[in-house]
Design a protein around this motif. Structure first.
Motif, PDB file in Angstrom:
ATOM      1  N   ALA A  72       0.836  -1.198   0.000  1.00 11.65           N
ATOM      2  CA  ALA A  72       0.000   0.000   0.000  1.00 11.65           C
ATOM      3  C   ALA A  72       0.872   1.249   0.000  1.00 11.65           C
ATOM      4  CB  ALA A  72      -0.895   0.007   1.237  1.00 11.65           C
ATOM      5  N   ILE A  73       0.421   2.247  -0.700  1.00 10.30           N
ATOM      6  CA  ILE A  73       1.048   3.562  -0.658  1.00 10.30           C
ATOM      7  C   ILE A  73       0.064   4.473   0.059  1.00 10.30           C
ATOM      8  CG2 ILE A  73       1.875   5.517  -2.005  1.00 10.30           C
ATOM      9  CD1 ILE A  73       2.647   3.517  -4.177  1.00 10.30           C
ATOM     10  N   GLN A  74       0.529   5.125   1.097  1.00  9.73           N
ATOM     11  CA  GLN A  74      -0.369   5.930   1.906  1.00  9.73           C
ATOM     12  C   GLN A  74       0.111   7.369   1.984  1.00  9.73           C
ATOM     13  OE1 GLN A  74      -0.374   3.862   5.640  1.00  9.73           O
ATOM     14  NE2 GLN A  74      -1.432   2.101   4.809  1.00  9.73           N
ATOM     15  N   ALA A  75      -0.823   8.281   1.960  1.00  8.18           N
ATOM     16  CA  ALA A  75      -0.538   9.693   2.229  1.00  8.18           C
ATOM     17  C   ALA A  75      -0.991   9.946   3.662  1.00  8.18           C
ATOM     18  CB  ALA A  75      -1.294  10.589   1.256  1.00  8.18           C
ATOM     19  N   VAL A  76      -0.077  10.335   4.506  1.00  6.35           N
ATOM     20  CA  VAL A  76      -0.378  10.512   5.920  1.00  6.35           C
ATOM     21  C   VAL A  76      -0.307  11.999   6.261  1.00  6.35           C
ATOM     22  CG1 VAL A  76       0.318   9.904   8.275  1.00  6.35           C
ATOM     23  CG2 VAL A  76       0.606   8.254   6.422  1.00  6.35           C
ATOM     24  N   TYR A  77      -1.358  12.486   6.878  1.00  4.59           N
ATOM     25  CA  TYR A  77      -1.398  13.883   7.293  1.00  4.59           C
ATOM     26  C   TYR A  77      -2.260  13.984   8.543  1.00  4.59           C
ATOM     27  CZ  TYR A  77      -5.612  13.475   4.403  1.00  4.59           C
ATOM     28  OH  TYR A  77      -6.794  13.058   3.850  1.00  4.59           O
ATOM     29  N   PRO A  78      -2.081  15.043   9.333  1.00  8.10           N
ATOM     30  CA  PRO A  78      -2.839  15.153  10.580  1.00  8.10           C
ATOM     31  C   PRO A  78      -4.340  15.236  10.307  1.00  8.10           C
ATOM     32  CG  PRO A  78      -1.146  16.861  10.444  1.00  8.10           C
ATOM     33  CD  PRO A  78      -1.184  16.157   9.128  1.00  8.10           C
ATOM     34  N   THR A  79      -5.094  14.549  11.144  1.00  5.85           N
ATOM     35  CA  THR A  79      -6.543  14.643  11.006  1.00  5.85           C
ATOM     36  C   THR A  79      -6.994  15.988  11.560  1.00  5.85           C
ATOM     37  OG1 THR A  79      -6.875  13.529  13.118  1.00  5.85           O
ATOM     38  CG2 THR A  79      -6.906  12.161  11.134  1.00  5.85           C
ATOM     39  N   ASN A  80      -7.991  16.478  10.948  1.00  7.29           N
ATOM     40  CA  ASN A  80      -8.439  17.824  11.262  1.00  7.29           C
ATOM     41  C   ASN A  80      -9.828  17.971  10.647  1.00  7.29           C
ATOM     42  OD1 ASN A  80      -8.731  20.697  11.187  1.00  7.29           O
ATOM     43  ND2 ASN A  80      -6.502  20.888  11.306  1.00  7.29           N
ATOM     44  N   ARG A  81     -10.605  18.834  11.192  1.00  6.33           N
ATOM     45  CA  ARG A  81     -11.915  19.066  10.579  1.00  6.33           C
ATOM     46  C   ARG A  81     -11.765  19.754   9.231  1.00  6.33           C
ATOM     47  NH1 ARG A  81     -15.077  21.837  15.317  1.00  6.33           N
ATOM     48  NH2 ARG A  81     -13.342  21.248  16.603  1.00  6.33           N
ATOM     49  N   TYR A  82     -10.711  20.531   9.108  1.00  6.87           N
ATOM     50  CA  TYR A  82     -10.479  21.284   7.874  1.00  6.87           C
ATOM     51  C   TYR A  82      -9.208  20.773   7.208  1.00  6.87           C
ATOM     52  CZ  TYR A  82      -8.960  25.076   4.869  1.00  6.87           C
ATOM     53  OH  TYR A  82      -8.518  25.801   3.793  1.00  6.87           O
ATOM     54  N   VAL A  83      -9.350  20.193   6.034  1.00  8.23           N
ATOM     55  CA  VAL A  83      -8.194  19.750   5.264  1.00  8.23           C
ATOM     56  C   VAL A  83      -7.920  20.835   4.230  1.00  8.23           C
ATOM     57  CG1 VAL A  83      -7.288  18.002   3.687  1.00  8.23           C
ATOM     58  CG2 VAL A  83      -8.746  17.321   5.604  1.00  8.23           C
ATOM     59  N   VAL A  91      -3.125  15.135  -2.640  1.00 11.13           N
ATOM     60  CA  VAL A  91      -3.488  13.729  -2.438  1.00 11.13           C
ATOM     61  C   VAL A  91      -4.275  13.207  -3.640  1.00 11.13           C
ATOM     62  CG1 VAL A  91      -4.846  12.144  -1.009  1.00 11.13           C
ATOM     63  CG2 VAL A  91      -3.372  13.862   0.072  1.00 11.13           C
ATOM     64  N   ASP A  92      -5.201  14.001  -4.161  1.00 10.33           N
ATOM     65  CA  ASP A  92      -5.951  13.601  -5.350  1.00 10.33           C
ATOM     66  C   ASP A  92      -5.028  13.411  -6.547  1.00 10.33           C
ATOM     67  OD1 ASP A  92      -8.289  13.697  -3.865  1.00 10.33           O
ATOM     68  OD2 ASP A  92      -8.915  15.648  -4.651  1.00 10.33           O
ATOM     69  N   HIS A  93      -4.062  14.305  -6.711  1.00  6.85           N
ATOM     70  CA  HIS A  93      -3.088  14.206  -7.802  1.00  6.85           C
ATOM     71  C   HIS A  93      -2.268  12.921  -7.672  1.00  6.85           C
ATOM     72  CE1 HIS A  93      -0.084  15.346 -10.756  1.00  6.85           C
ATOM     73  NE2 HIS A  93       0.843  15.116  -9.847  1.00  6.85           N
ATOM     74  N   LEU A  94      -1.795  12.622  -6.453  1.00  2.00           N
ATOM     75  CA  LEU A  94      -1.043  11.384  -6.235  1.00  2.00           C
ATOM     76  C   LEU A  94      -1.871  10.164  -6.627  1.00  2.00           C
ATOM     77  CD1 LEU A  94       0.727  11.862  -2.782  1.00  2.00           C
ATOM     78  CD2 LEU A  94       1.792  11.775  -5.037  1.00  2.00           C
ATOM     79  N   ALA A  95      -3.116  10.138  -6.204  1.00  2.00           N
ATOM     80  CA  ALA A  95      -3.980   8.998  -6.502  1.00  2.00           C
ATOM     81  C   ALA A  95      -4.151   8.819  -8.011  1.00  2.00           C
ATOM     82  CB  ALA A  95      -5.333   9.179  -5.824  1.00  2.00           C
ATOM     83  N   ILE A  96      -4.364   9.911  -8.727  1.00  4.11           N
ATOM     84  CA  ILE A  96      -4.545   9.838 -10.183  1.00  4.11           C
ATOM     85  C   ILE A  96      -3.269   9.358 -10.866  1.00  4.11           C
ATOM     86  CG2 ILE A  96      -4.894  11.250 -12.257  1.00  4.11           C
ATOM     87  CD1 ILE A  96      -6.845  12.954 -10.490  1.00  4.11           C
ATOM     88  N   GLU A  97      -2.136   9.939 -10.482  1.00  7.78           N
ATOM     89  CA  GLU A  97      -0.858   9.574 -11.113  1.00  7.78           C
ATOM     90  C   GLU A  97      -0.472   8.123 -10.830  1.00  7.78           C
ATOM     91  OE1 GLU A  97       1.010  11.287 -13.342  1.00  7.78           O
ATOM     92  OE2 GLU A  97      -0.670  12.684 -13.321  1.00  7.78           O
TER      93      GLU A  97
END
Length: 103
Positions: A72-83, A91-97
């Motif tokens: 698995a390839i994961q993008a890890v970032y702090p959870t927050n109500r506001y991303v 993250v969307d770009h990484l997923a598409i590429e």
């Protein structure tokens, strides 16, 4: 060249562990690719890195009947109500590429 203890599966479902002397360790696929292209030894890694060099004959697949576990390839970032939009876009770009590279 990369760290030992490669876990592979044969077409009949049996699992094998390939281990042996390690001359080089790296956590960078481009570095392992460069070493393999220079003739330093064998390695394994993601198809989107190695397949173009297999296709043009610069590298060969040693055990074509064996497959490795998917990683698995994961993008890890702090959870927050506001991303932040920049993070969401990245993250969307990484997923598409990565999806394009793997298909």
């Amino acid at each position: 060249m990369s760290a030992g203890d490669w876990r592979v599966q044969a077409q009949d479902g049996t699992h094998h562990v390939i281990d042996g002397p390690v001359r080089m360790r790296a956590n960078n696929m481009r570095m392992l690719l460069a070493a393999a292209l220079a003739g330093a030894g064998i390695t394994y890694g993601p198809s989107f890195v190695f397949d173009p060099y297999v296709a043009d004959g610069r590298l060969i697949v040693l055990m074509p009947d064996l497959v490795t576990a998917e990683l698995a390839i994961q993008a890890v970032y702090p959870t927050n109500r506001y991303v932040p939009l920049k993070l969401r876009s990245f993250v969307d770009h990484l997923a598409i590429e990565l999806e394009a590279a793997l298909s």
